[in-house]
Design an enzyme around this catalytic site. Sequence first.
Site, mmCIF file in Angstrom:
data_model
loop_
_atom_site.group_PDB
_atom_site.id
_atom_site.type_symbol
_atom_site.label_atom_id
_atom_site.label_comp_id
_atom_site.label_asym_id
_atom_site.label_seq_id
_atom_site.Cartn_x
_atom_site.Cartn_y
_atom_site.Cartn_z
ATOM 1 N N ARG A 177 0.859 -1.181 0.000
ATOM 2 C CA ARG A 177 0.000 0.000 0.000
ATOM 3 C C ARG A 177 0.892 1.228 0.000
ATOM 4 O O ARG A 177 1.998 1.204 0.556
ATOM 5 C CB ARG A 177 -0.932 0.023 1.219
ATOM 6 C CG ARG A 177 -2.083 -0.975 1.160
ATOM 7 C CD ARG A 177 -3.065 -0.613 0.049
ATOM 8 N NE ARG A 177 -4.225 -1.494 0.010
ATOM 9 C CZ ARG A 177 -4.314 -2.572 -0.749
ATOM 10 N NH1 ARG A 177 -3.279 -2.922 -1.504
ATOM 11 N NH2 ARG A 177 -5.403 -3.309 -0.762
ATOM 12 N N GLU A 223 -2.946 8.532 -3.692
ATOM 13 C CA GLU A 223 -3.376 7.708 -4.813
ATOM 14 C C GLU A 223 -4.822 8.046 -5.158
ATOM 15 O O GLU A 223 -5.673 8.034 -4.263
ATOM 16 C CB GLU A 223 -3.246 6.228 -4.439
ATOM 17 C CG GLU A 223 -3.440 5.273 -5.590
ATOM 18 C CD GLU A 223 -3.170 3.832 -5.196
ATOM 19 O OE1 GLU A 223 -4.077 2.995 -5.367
ATOM 20 O OE2 GLU A 223 -2.045 3.550 -4.711
ATOM 21 N N HIS A 228 -1.796 1.054 -9.864
ATOM 22 C CA HIS A 228 -2.405 0.081 -8.944
ATOM 23 C C HIS A 228 -3.089 -1.050 -9.715
ATOM 24 O O HIS A 228 -4.226 -1.419 -9.402
ATOM 25 C CB HIS A 228 -3.412 0.780 -8.016
ATOM 26 C CG HIS A 228 -3.646 0.024 -6.725
ATOM 27 N ND1 HIS A 228 -3.926 0.647 -5.540
ATOM 28 C CD2 HIS A 228 -3.640 -1.308 -6.453
ATOM 29 C CE1 HIS A 228 -4.084 -0.252 -4.579
ATOM 30 N NE2 HIS A 228 -3.911 -1.447 -5.113
#
Length: 324
Positions: A231, A260, A279
């Site tokens: 993450r 993000e 991602h």
Amino acid sequence: MRIVVTRQKIHGHPASEYADLLRERLPDHEVVLADTPETERELIRTADVVTGEGAAAEEHLDEASSLRLFAGVYAGVGHLDLDAFEEAGVAVTNASGVHAPNISEYVIGALVSIARDFRRATRQQDRREWRAYRTRELYDSTVTVVGLGSIGTAVAERLEPFGVETLGVRYTPEKGGPVDEVYGFDDLHEVLARTDHLVLACPLTDTTEGLIDREALRTLPPHATLVNIARGPVVDTDALVYALQWNQIRGAFLDVTDPEPLPEDHPLWGLDDARITPHNAGHTPRYFERVADILAGNVERLADADATGDAGADGRLGLENRVV
């Protein structure tokens, strides 16, 4: 059993695809697709099993008198009120492990790409420029994998043919893993000092948030590279930018960032030694296949237990990926 598939789309694939896969695997059971909020509510009322992202099942728990199992389609369950499911007597399973093959492939690709400098090769090809350049080998290097869950384990296993030394960092080092040495988080800096390639595959927790900060980046050798498929907040972004700008590490391959999505004007975009993907390391056309395999196995376990009366006190023992 009646199995209700709620509305969700994963990696561009519709829930109807998931429902079809379940029908193939469970021909003796009824699989129903809920395609609107209204049908979700109506079908959940009479469902034995609900599968999906979770919001609909949680919202209508008090109406789901026959519900026995909620099968999540994500590895994480932090978005669910697990206490509510437990109080309702509903077992919960997750999709942990479905990402191991595809994300581990991403990591291997990232490590090889950095070592062989494929990015430079692409730039030179775009310019039609024939010019040799120096590269490195992954062979005989030390790769540290932080987090030895299903993804970290798959990464370590796929590294074996490359002839590298592997170090693992996990909460419970006594559990071991498919690496040469395993350490706890208290020994992180000792491990980082020996690391040529650092792979982050850990969950985001109080322990791992900001784990790779300025001090950690200073401990890494200047030739080290970083691959983050965990993450974004596991890495201190400002510290990473500084380390790349001042050649404190060789490069970074990031599938996750903090923030993000990464803003267009963020300095990471302009750094030549930062590779960024949006991602999507977890993207795979086989996602629903793997989730369907987990659920189909659990439905059969429930059915067998019902037939034999051997399910235990709560009727749900032996479920794969059970979290409640």
